[in-house]
Design a protein around this motif. Structure first.
Motif, PDB file in Angstrom:
ATOM      1  N   ARG A  10       0.839  -1.198   0.000  1.00  0.00           N
ATOM      2  CA  ARG A  10       0.000   0.000   0.000  1.00  0.00           C
ATOM      3  C   ARG A  10       0.883   1.260   0.000  1.00  0.00           C
ATOM      4  N   TYR A  52      -4.038  -2.426 -16.577  1.00  0.00           N
ATOM      5  CA  TYR A  52      -3.500  -1.082 -16.792  1.00  0.00           C
ATOM      6  C   TYR A  52      -2.650  -0.653 -15.597  1.00  0.00           C
ATOM      7  N   TYR A 101      -1.516   3.095 -14.050  1.00  0.00           N
ATOM      8  CA  TYR A 101      -1.634   4.550 -14.091  1.00  0.00           C
ATOM      9  C   TYR A 101      -0.727   5.134 -13.013  1.00  0.00           C
ATOM     10  N   GLN A 124      -0.538   8.590 -10.696  1.00  0.00           N
ATOM     11  CA  GLN A 124      -1.319   9.752 -10.286  1.00  0.00           C
ATOM     12  C   GLN A 124      -0.542  10.578  -9.274  1.00  0.00           C
ATOM     13  N   SER A 133      -3.349  15.908  -6.771  1.00  0.00           N
ATOM     14  CA  SER A 133      -4.297  16.834  -7.408  1.00  0.00           C
ATOM     15  C   SER A 133      -4.309  16.740  -8.937  1.00  0.00           C
ATOM     16  N   GLN A 134      -3.817  15.642  -9.475  1.00  0.00           N
ATOM     17  CA  GLN A 134      -3.866  15.432 -10.921  1.00  0.00           C
ATOM     18  C   GLN A 134      -4.693  14.195 -11.250  1.00  0.00           C
ATOM     19  N   ALA A 135      -5.074  14.091 -12.501  1.00  0.00           N
ATOM     20  CA  ALA A 135      -5.812  12.920 -12.963  1.00  0.00           C
ATOM     21  C   ALA A 135      -4.854  11.734 -13.127  1.00  0.00           C
ATOM     22  N   PRO A 136      -5.358  10.529 -13.069  1.00  0.00           N
ATOM     23  CA  PRO A 136      -4.506   9.362 -13.369  1.00  0.00           C
ATOM     24  C   PRO A 136      -3.974   9.456 -14.797  1.00  0.00           C
ATOM     25  N   LEU A 145      -2.137   7.367 -17.813  1.00  0.00           N
ATOM     26  CA  LEU A 145      -1.883   6.014 -18.288  1.00  0.00           C
ATOM     27  C   LEU A 145      -0.414   5.844 -18.649  1.00  0.00           C
ATOM     28  N   MET A 167       1.161   8.172  -6.593  1.00  0.00           N
ATOM     29  CA  MET A 167       0.313   6.996  -6.386  1.00  0.00           C
ATOM     30  C   MET A 167       0.310   6.220  -7.698  1.00  0.00           C
ATOM     31  N   LEU A 192      -1.591   3.285  -9.697  1.00  0.00           N
ATOM     32  CA  LEU A 192      -2.869   2.583  -9.694  1.00  0.00           C
ATOM     33  C   LEU A 192      -2.879   1.493 -10.751  1.00  0.00           C
ATOM     34  N   LEU A 204     -13.796  -0.214 -15.746  1.00  0.00           N
ATOM     35  CA  LEU A 204     -12.518  -0.443 -15.095  1.00  0.00           C
ATOM     36  C   LEU A 204     -12.734  -0.787 -13.628  1.00  0.00           C
ATOM     37  N   PHE A 237     -10.401  -0.760 -10.227  1.00  0.00           N
ATOM     38  CA  PHE A 237      -9.118  -0.282  -9.739  1.00  0.00           C
ATOM     39  C   PHE A 237      -8.752  -0.951  -8.417  1.00  0.00           C
ATOM     40  N   GLY A 238      -7.449  -1.077  -8.207  1.00  0.00           N
ATOM     41  CA  GLY A 238      -6.952  -1.406  -6.886  1.00  0.00           C
ATOM     42  C   GLY A 238      -6.881  -0.150  -6.038  1.00  0.00           C
ATOM     43  N   SER A 239      -6.437  -0.317  -4.779  1.00  0.00           N
ATOM     44  CA  SER A 239      -6.353   0.820  -3.857  1.00  0.00           C
ATOM     45  C   SER A 239      -5.113   1.674  -4.087  1.00  0.00           C
TER      46      SER A 239
END
Lengths: 113, 111
Positions: A9, A33, A35, A37, A40-43, A45, A88, A90, A102, A104-106
């Protein structure tokens, strides 16, 4: 029950020290996939697998590699982490058919010291 | 891949209905519209998906006009726990498996 599991984690590594993040799934999905992140940004790819077919995004640094030894597992290898790789990470899966969403994991929060 | 545009942030109050609109002017015929919700330090999770007209589930409604160049996610009677980032994606599931996230809308629910 978790269906997409990411370990660990939280991960702390040193500048330049290789690190591997792992992802496993119990959904038997054929697409996986990775990603990245940042705060404050989007994931963003990095790459994805359709079964064993690897698809790298054009702007993913060479420092990032991935392995998918079987349907259930996928790994993200960062060969020489820099401070800018702290983020992070993902993992997500999807069944590559019509309309599938999709899962997603944590995520794994990577710190680079 | 169709690009999406959403408001960067929105504030609302508990108990209100919240509508978040997403613009996707160059949506293709086979594209579906999907919304995800993301809480801090968690992965995004699916909320709702639609192709045209209206879709409703236990969490939200999705309104898509006939020209499909925009869509509106509607959250009824929000609570503090709906504070999150909401992403609108346009995707052709049977085509390229790339799924690209736009900037999303940061929704802040106030008491």
């Amino acid at each position: 029950d978790a269906m997409v599991i990411q370990n660990p984690r939280y991960q702390v590594t040193q500048f330049g020290k290789p690190v591997t993040l792992s992802c496993s799934q119990t959904l038997n999905h054929n697409v996986m996939y990775w990603y990245q992140q940042k705060s404050s940004q989007a994931p963003k790819l990095l790459f994805h697998y359709y079964d064993k077919d690897f698809n790298n995004e054009a702007d993913t640094p060479d420092n990032f590699q991935s392995r998918r030894p079987n349907t259930s597992f996928c790994f993200l290898d960062i060969r020489s982490p820099g401070l800018g790789d702290a983020a992070m990470y993902l993992c997500a899966t999807r069944q590559g058919d019509a309309n599938e969403k999709l899962f997603f994991g944590s995520g794994t929060q990577l710190s680079v010291l | 891949l169709a690009k999406t545009t959403q408001p960067i942030s929105m504030d609302s109050y508990e108990g209100q209905e919240v509508n978040i609109t997403c613009s996707h002017n160059n949506i293709a015929t086979n594209d579906y519209i999907t919304w995800y919700q993301q809480f801090p330090s968690q992965g995004p999770r699916f909320i709702i998906q639609g192709y045209k007209t209206k879709v409703t589930n236990e969490v939200a409604s999705l309104f898509i006009p006939a020209d499909r160049k925009s869509s509106t996610l509607s959250l009824p009677r929000v609570s503090l726990s709906d504070t999150a980032v909401y992403y609108c994606l346009v995707d052709y599931p049977l085509g390229n498996d790339k799924i690209i996230f736009g900037k999303g809308t940061r929704l802040h629910i106030l008491p």
